[in-house]
Design a protein around this motif. Structure first.
Motif, PDB file in Angstrom:
ATOM      1  N   TRP A 242     -33.793 -83.180  99.452  1.00  0.00           N
ATOM      2  CA  TRP A 242     -33.440 -81.993  98.676  1.00  0.00           C
ATOM      3  C   TRP A 242     -32.050 -81.531  99.095  1.00  0.00           C
ATOM      4  O   TRP A 242     -31.670 -81.656 100.258  1.00  0.00           O
ATOM      5  CB  TRP A 242     -34.446 -80.873  98.915  1.00  0.00           C
ATOM      6  CG  TRP A 242     -35.769 -81.091  98.267  1.00  0.00           C
ATOM      7  CD1 TRP A 242     -36.832 -81.767  98.757  1.00  0.00           C
ATOM      8  CD2 TRP A 242     -36.173 -80.596  96.977  1.00  0.00           C
ATOM      9  NE1 TRP A 242     -37.879 -81.748  97.871  1.00  0.00           N
ATOM     10  CE2 TRP A 242     -37.508 -81.026  96.773  1.00  0.00           C
ATOM     11  CE3 TRP A 242     -35.559 -79.827  95.996  1.00  0.00           C
ATOM     12  CZ2 TRP A 242     -38.225 -80.712  95.619  1.00  0.00           C
ATOM     13  CZ3 TRP A 242     -36.270 -79.514  94.835  1.00  0.00           C
ATOM     14  CH2 TRP A 242     -37.579 -79.955  94.662  1.00  0.00           C
ATOM     15  N   SER A 244     -28.755 -78.450  98.039  1.00  0.00           N
ATOM     16  CA  SER A 244     -28.409 -77.192  97.387  1.00  0.00           C
ATOM     17  C   SER A 244     -27.237 -77.408  96.447  1.00  0.00           C
ATOM     18  O   SER A 244     -26.364 -78.247  96.697  1.00  0.00           O
ATOM     19  CB  SER A 244     -28.057 -76.148  98.452  1.00  0.00           C
ATOM     20  OG  SER A 244     -27.300 -75.112  97.895  1.00  0.00           O
ATOM     21  N   HIS A 245     -27.239 -76.651  95.348  1.00  0.00           N
ATOM     22  CA  HIS A 245     -26.154 -76.758  94.376  1.00  0.00           C
ATOM     23  C   HIS A 245     -24.826 -76.289  94.963  1.00  0.00           C
ATOM     24  O   HIS A 245     -23.767 -76.530  94.397  1.00  0.00           O
ATOM     25  CB  HIS A 245     -26.485 -75.939  93.124  1.00  0.00           C
ATOM     26  CG  HIS A 245     -25.586 -76.243  91.953  1.00  0.00           C
ATOM     27  ND1 HIS A 245     -25.430 -77.518  91.464  1.00  0.00           N
ATOM     28  CD2 HIS A 245     -24.789 -75.441  91.194  1.00  0.00           C
ATOM     29  CE1 HIS A 245     -24.580 -77.486  90.440  1.00  0.00           C
ATOM     30  NE2 HIS A 245     -24.180 -76.247  90.261  1.00  0.00           N
ATOM     31  N   LEU A 254     -30.542 -81.016 103.127  1.00  0.00           N
ATOM     32  CA  LEU A 254     -30.741 -79.707 103.749  1.00  0.00           C
ATOM     33  C   LEU A 254     -31.021 -79.816 105.238  1.00  0.00           C
ATOM     34  O   LEU A 254     -30.774 -78.873 105.997  1.00  0.00           O
ATOM     35  CB  LEU A 254     -31.894 -78.965 103.066  1.00  0.00           C
ATOM     36  CG  LEU A 254     -31.633 -78.468 101.635  1.00  0.00           C
ATOM     37  CD1 LEU A 254     -32.825 -77.674 101.136  1.00  0.00           C
ATOM     38  CD2 LEU A 254     -30.379 -77.623 101.560  1.00  0.00           C
ATOM     39  N   TYR A 260     -30.061 -73.795 107.141  1.00  0.00           N
ATOM     40  CA  TYR A 260     -31.508 -73.901 106.980  1.00  0.00           C
ATOM     41  C   TYR A 260     -32.200 -74.404 108.241  1.00  0.00           C
ATOM     42  O   TYR A 260     -33.390 -74.716 108.210  1.00  0.00           O
ATOM     43  CB  TYR A 260     -31.831 -74.847 105.821  1.00  0.00           C
ATOM     44  CG  TYR A 260     -31.306 -74.375 104.487  1.00  0.00           C
ATOM     45  CD1 TYR A 260     -32.053 -73.542 103.678  1.00  0.00           C
ATOM     46  CD2 TYR A 260     -30.037 -74.757 104.045  1.00  0.00           C
ATOM     47  CE1 TYR A 260     -31.570 -73.113 102.454  1.00  0.00           C
ATOM     48  CE2 TYR A 260     -29.537 -74.327 102.825  1.00  0.00           C
ATOM     49  CZ  TYR A 260     -30.305 -73.499 102.038  1.00  0.00           C
ATOM     50  OH  TYR A 260     -29.828 -73.073 100.835  1.00  0.00           O
ATOM     51  N   ASP A 285     -29.818 -67.637 100.483  1.00  0.00           N
ATOM     52  CA  ASP A 285     -30.558 -68.819 100.016  1.00  0.00           C
ATOM     53  C   ASP A 285     -30.638 -68.875  98.499  1.00  0.00           C
ATOM     54  O   ASP A 285     -31.118 -69.861  97.947  1.00  0.00           O
ATOM     55  CB  ASP A 285     -31.979 -68.819 100.593  1.00  0.00           C
ATOM     56  CG  ASP A 285     -31.997 -68.950 102.111  1.00  0.00           C
ATOM     57  OD1 ASP A 285     -31.025 -69.497 102.666  1.00  0.00           O
ATOM     58  OD2 ASP A 285     -32.979 -68.505 102.729  1.00  0.00           O
ATOM     59  N   GLU A 288     -29.312 -72.903  93.310  1.00  0.00           N
ATOM     60  CA  GLU A 288     -30.085 -73.916  92.604  1.00  0.00           C
ATOM     61  C   GLU A 288     -30.369 -75.084  93.553  1.00  0.00           C
ATOM     62  O   GLU A 288     -29.478 -75.546  94.271  1.00  0.00           O
ATOM     63  CB  GLU A 288     -29.317 -74.410  91.387  1.00  0.00           C
ATOM     64  CG  GLU A 288     -30.074 -75.454  90.560  1.00  0.00           C
ATOM     65  CD  GLU A 288     -29.226 -76.001  89.422  1.00  0.00           C
ATOM     66  OE1 GLU A 288     -29.428 -77.170  89.051  1.00  0.00           O
ATOM     67  OE2 GLU A 288     -28.358 -75.260  88.911  1.00  0.00           O
ATOM     68  N   TYR A 289     -31.611 -75.561  93.563  1.00  0.00           N
ATOM     69  CA  TYR A 289     -32.030 -76.648  94.442  1.00  0.00           C
ATOM     70  C   TYR A 289     -32.410 -77.860  93.604  1.00  0.00           C
ATOM     71  O   TYR A 289     -33.104 -77.728  92.585  1.00  0.00           O
ATOM     72  CB  TYR A 289     -33.201 -76.218  95.329  1.00  0.00           C
ATOM     73  CG  TYR A 289     -32.815 -75.144  96.311  1.00  0.00           C
ATOM     74  CD1 TYR A 289     -32.377 -75.474  97.595  1.00  0.00           C
ATOM     75  CD2 TYR A 289     -32.847 -73.803  95.955  1.00  0.00           C
ATOM     76  CE1 TYR A 289     -31.999 -74.492  98.500  1.00  0.00           C
ATOM     77  CE2 TYR A 289     -32.473 -72.818  96.853  1.00  0.00           C
ATOM     78  CZ  TYR A 289     -32.050 -73.172  98.122  1.00  0.00           C
ATOM     79  OH  TYR A 289     -31.669 -72.194  99.012  1.00  0.00           O
ATOM     80  N   ARG A 290     -31.944 -79.020  94.048  1.00  0.00           N
ATOM     81  CA  ARG A 290     -32.196 -80.258  93.321  1.00  0.00           C
ATOM     82  C   ARG A 290     -32.721 -81.326  94.260  1.00  0.00           C
ATOM     83  O   ARG A 290     -32.526 -81.257  95.469  1.00  0.00           O
ATOM     84  CB  ARG A 290     -30.921 -80.760  92.637  1.00  0.00           C
ATOM     85  CG  ARG A 290     -30.370 -79.821  91.569  1.00  0.00           C
ATOM     86  CD  ARG A 290     -29.159 -80.429  90.898  1.00  0.00           C
ATOM     87  NE  ARG A 290     -28.573 -79.525  89.900  1.00  0.00           N
ATOM     88  CZ  ARG A 290     -27.501 -79.825  89.169  1.00  0.00           C
ATOM     89  NH1 ARG A 290     -26.894 -80.992  89.332  1.00  0.00           N
ATOM     90  NH2 ARG A 290     -27.033 -78.962  88.294  1.00  0.00           N
TER      91      ARG A 290
END
Length: 903
Positions: A242, A244-245, A254, A260, A285, A288-290
């Motif tokens: 995962w 972060s944008h 991450l 984190y 936090d 957008e998470y991808r």
């Protein structure tokens, strides 16, 4: 772009009435796309002049109508505008869960509607879907159509994605070569955040990622789960993570993002489903998470949106309704069904856990609420009538400030009584300490804040200013006032201040070489300054003039150190960032290490960012990771060796000095040896040796069985001139300060007489000579007989009897009839006992040794018994010829062995 996109399926107006009340809905059915905006409108009539509240609610909560503007599920997405008697409900960013029947009502209290009806406006929210149709002309092609259950306008533009990457096509259909590996998705232009789920050209095994939620709202300090399902056309997924944008230019796992650290976990509850869990949520936090995966030949690098997380404070408020009813309003629907806590004049009210609270009419009291479990984030206190009640409200629940700066902490307060006798700010080590009988201490009297605090008062507003902030100033600050008949002693929290220094974070490493590193650094703080902020960077203590932004990219040597500060606060710069500069290994406990004990090796390093560690034993890698210790739960002698560690970070590495680990243990593997190993002769010397594996070296003591005092000490025990009384069982004892052990097997020493030994040797020699002579005589007789009677062959077997007579040292030999030519004869030999030499008289071999017994078997059963030696010589010599002629020769009777008779 906030487009209004809805289809109104039914435009008939509906007029309903009850007791001179009426409402008209212009449209009773609306179909809208997920992510779009819709307006629901009505007009109402009434002849009453009473005060009514105008609300919209859904049929889902018709038993207890809740104004949608106060419903957490619609926070920041709904508005109600009433002009004259026309009211319009506007819903934005529609979700499929918004599908419901919406109704309008006039209410005079929060529980029962004054006017309601069974009808309303039915809203259907739908998502886009991709439908595959086979190409009739080209079997290798597929036609993909972007469809919705709502009829779409012909002038709408589309966006298509293949394997998550945007492609140039604006039509509602997409025709392409049907590749089993690929997936396809579509969206409406302007609504790219709400694409359709990706589908495969063929089957279900193509490359794709689908997120369970497009947006999530969560509260600061709580935890959140962000999930997706994924699939790869290839079976083996080499890596997945995962990101972060924030790092969209180059996705960063991450697990490598210090923001984190210790707060996230990734796990798969089932195959093809990944869940990211972030705990102790912070407002930073929000992003957008991808999800990304990689196989040997494919990498998912999607431009499709992931899941957008919004982290906010627990924005909770109290809404006052007529007839003494209060409602606790939250911002995020995640708290639906939660229990609530109510406060009256700052004190907790027991037994109240509903979001509705009915109170007694009292102008003096103030009220506040909080979600259970989030009591540190309560709502502001409210008065029933204006602001004339006893009340204290803090402007900020939390404040973060930089070390060395100044901060203002403010509150508004009021007393129902006009005269306030005292008021002041205070803090305590524990939040409940000030409720003890002892009075809290005014900050003006606290030596820690001497000369650094100031309080300003202005029309019911008090402001505490603390300058030259220190990290020790981090605490919770509260305000207190007292009148003649009332004292504010609130259990509600005050304002929590966090004082922190700047930190330099390594954003990414661009180049890493043996002698230098090119890295991008960021000047970071958990406190986000407002407005334009200018930064100052330092390299090896020197100010870098041209750098004023929060980011800095440069070449760094292993010996360089970097720091940053906010302009105007250069004396409060961040800790230095540098490669590891020192590394030493230490062991705990530090004294002697005993086998079986617990031992911890610690590698200490001065490094920023924190170093990773590699552990070595005798130059072989044992372990590597972020933890600077190596733990033996039960150390053994095999762990003995030389240890060292290597500390390294993005800017360099350093090896520690060597540490020798010596493991002590009691003696073990005890062994005993004897030299010579055969029978020990009387008068000879024997050496006993004891050895063991021990640390420290063992001391040895020798004992004889059944004798108390030790016989000797030392590893070697030598017995000289051994005698019969030395015979017995011996054992050794090995001992050091860790324990002792005795030899398991005993040693038996037998001292044998020298005379017996010599006699035995002579007996063996005599027997050998006699047997040899007998053999030669027999062969000689046979040869003579064959010469004289070459053709004669006896019919029977002759026996030869040999007798001996002992008189005046003479003997006679009597022969039996001639034996058969090829017959083999054995004899019994007796020697004279009348010997003068005591050494060689009366010597007999009662039980032949194993060696001689084996020879007997080879001689086919020769019987040797009763052997006596007559010679006075220590080493007699016999000749075969002399055996028959010499008067002093040994005579005997030779008799054939019975079991060899053949006739």
């Amino acid at each position: 772009m906030n487009l209004k996109f809805a289809v109104f399926l039914l435009t008939l107006s509906v007029v309903l009435g009850q007791n001179n009340w009426s409402v008209k809905y212009y449209r009773t059915q609306i179909c809208a796309l997920k992510g779009s905006t819709v307006e629901i409108q009505c007009t109402y009539t009434t002849r009453s002049h009473n005060y009514y509240e105008k609300i919209w609610y859904t049929q889902l909560n018709v038993q207890k109508p809740v104004d949608l503007t106060t419903d957490g599920d619609y926070t920041n997405r709904v508005s109600n505008s009433c002009i004259s008697k026309t009211c319009t409900l506007t819903l934005t960013n529609l979700k499929e869960s918004d599908s419901a029947v919406y109704k309008f009502s006039l209410m005079r209290n929060a529980v029962f509607p004054r006017y309601s009806n069974e009808r309303g406006v039915t809203l259907s929210v739908t998502d886009l879907k991709v439908i595959r149709q086979a190409d009739r002309i080209y079997s290798s092609h597929a036609n993909m159509n972007c469809l919705s259950s709502c009829p779409l306008s012909v002038d709408i533009s589309y966006i298509w994605y293949r394997n998550g990457e945007k492609i140039s096509n604006r039509q509602s259909s997409y025709s392409a070569y049907s590749n089993l590996e690929d997936s396809v998705s579509c969206a409406l232009r302007g609504y790219e955040d709400f694409p359709s789920p990706p589908v495969c050209f063929e089957g279900q095994s193509c490359n794709r990622v689908t997120y369970n939620n497009r947006s999530i709202c969560a509260f600061k300090g709580s935890s959140v789960d962000i999930s997706c399902t994924y699939n790869s056309y290839e079976e083996n997924v080499e890596s997945k993570f995962w990101f972060s944008h924030k790092h969209s230019q180059e996705p960063v796992d991450l697990s490598e993002d210090s923001q984190y650290a210790g707060r996230f976990q990734v796990f798969e509850t089932e195959e093809g489903r990944s869940t990211l869990r972030i705990s102790d949520l912070r407002e930073t936090d929000s992003t957008e998470y991808r999800f990304k995966f990689k196989t040997r030949h494919f990498e998912w690098r999607s431009s499709l949106p992931g899941t957008t997380l919004t982290v906010t404070d627990l924005d909770i408020s109290v809404r006052v309704f007529p007839y003494l009813n209060l409602q606790c309003v939250t911002t995020c629907h995640q708290l639906d069904g939660s229990s609530y806590v109510w406060f009256k004049n700052g004190q907790k009210v027991d037994g109240e856990n509903s979001y509705f609270y009915s109170y007694t009419y009292d102008y003096k009291n103030s009220y506040s609420c909080a979600v259970k479990g989030f009591e540190n984030s309560p709502s502001l206190s409210v008065c029933f009538n204006g602001q004339s009640c006893n009340i204290v409200n803090y402007n900020h629940r939390r404040i973060c400030a930089l070390k060395g700066s100044s901060v203002d902490i403010s509150c508004t307060y009021n007393s129902y009584e006009a005269q306030i006798e005292s008021r002041f700010w205070f803090t305590a080590e524990h939040s409940h300490q000030w409720q003890n009988p002892s009075e809290p201490e005014d900050l003006h009297r606290n030596a820690q804040f001497s000369g650094r605090v100031q309080v300003r008062e202005l029309l019911g507003r008090s402001t505490l200013t603390i300058s030259d902030l220190r990290e020790t100033d981090s605490a919770e600050y509260r305000f207190k006032f007292k009148t003649r008949g009332f004292e504010w002693r609130s259990s509600l929290p005050g304002t929590t201040l966090t004082v922190t220094a700047l930190q330099v974070h390594v954003t990414r490493i661009l180049t890493r070489r043996q002698f230098y590193t090119v890295a991008e650094l960021n000047c970071h703080s958990i406190c986000i300054p407002t407005g334009q902020v200018s930064y100052v960077w330092f390299k090896n203590g020197e100010k870098i003039i041209f750098e004023t932004s929060s980011s800095y990219t440069h070449h760094f040597n292993p010996e360089d150190n970097i720091a940053c500060a906010m302009r105007g606060y250069e004396d409060y710069h961040s800790p230095l960032v540098h490669a590891p500069q020192t590394s030493s290994v230490s062991a705990s406990p530090s004294g002697d290490i005993v086998e079986g004990s617990s031992v911890k090796l610690t590698c200490q390093s001065d490094a920023n960012p924190a170093a990773n560690y590699i552990w070595y034993k005798d130059n072989q890698i044992l372990l590597q990771g972020p933890e600077g210790f190596f733990h033996f739960t039960s150390i053994s002698s095999e762990d003995k060796g030389i240890y060292h560690c290597k500390a390294e970070n993005q800017f360099g590495q350093i090896n520690s000095s060597d540490l020798f680990i010596d493991v002590q243990y009691a003696p073990k593997n005890l062994t005993v040896s004897v030299s010579p190993s055969n029978e020990v002769m009387e008068g000879s010397t024997v050496t006993l040796t004891c050895s063991s594996d021990s640390n420290p070296a063992a001391n040895y003591t020798w004992y004889k069985e059944n004798e108390v005092p030790p016989k000797a000490s030392g590893q070697i025990f030598t017995i000289t001139n051994i005698r019969p009384e030395h015979s017995g069982n011996y054992y050794c004892k090995a001992q050091n300060r860790r324990g002792h052990r005795n030899s398991k097997s005993n040693l038996t020493v037998m001292a044998r007489s020298v005379k017996s030994a010599v006699a035995g040797s002579i007996t063996v020699i005599f027997l050998a000579v006699i047997f040899l002579c007998a053999f030669l005589l027999i062969r000689k007789k046979r040869s003579l007989k064959q010469i004289s009677e070459p053709r004669e062959r006896p019919d029977n077997i002759a026996q030869l009897n040999v007798g001996s007579e002992y008189e005046n040292s003479s003997a006679a030999v009597q022969r039996e009839p001639a034996a058969q030519e090829d017959e083999l004869f054995y004899s019994i030999v007796r020697f004279s006992k009348n010997q003068e030499d005591p050494l060689y008289s009366n010597i007999s071999l009662a039980q032949p040794s194993k060696h001689w017994r084996e020879e007997e078997e080879d001689e086919e059963g020769v019987d040797y018994t009763n052997v006596a030696v007559k010679s006075a010589s220590a080493t007699p010599r016999l000749r075969c010829q002399e055996a028959a002629e010499d008067p002093s020769a040994v005579y005997g009777t030779v008799k054939k062995k019975e079991h060899l008779n053949k006739v």
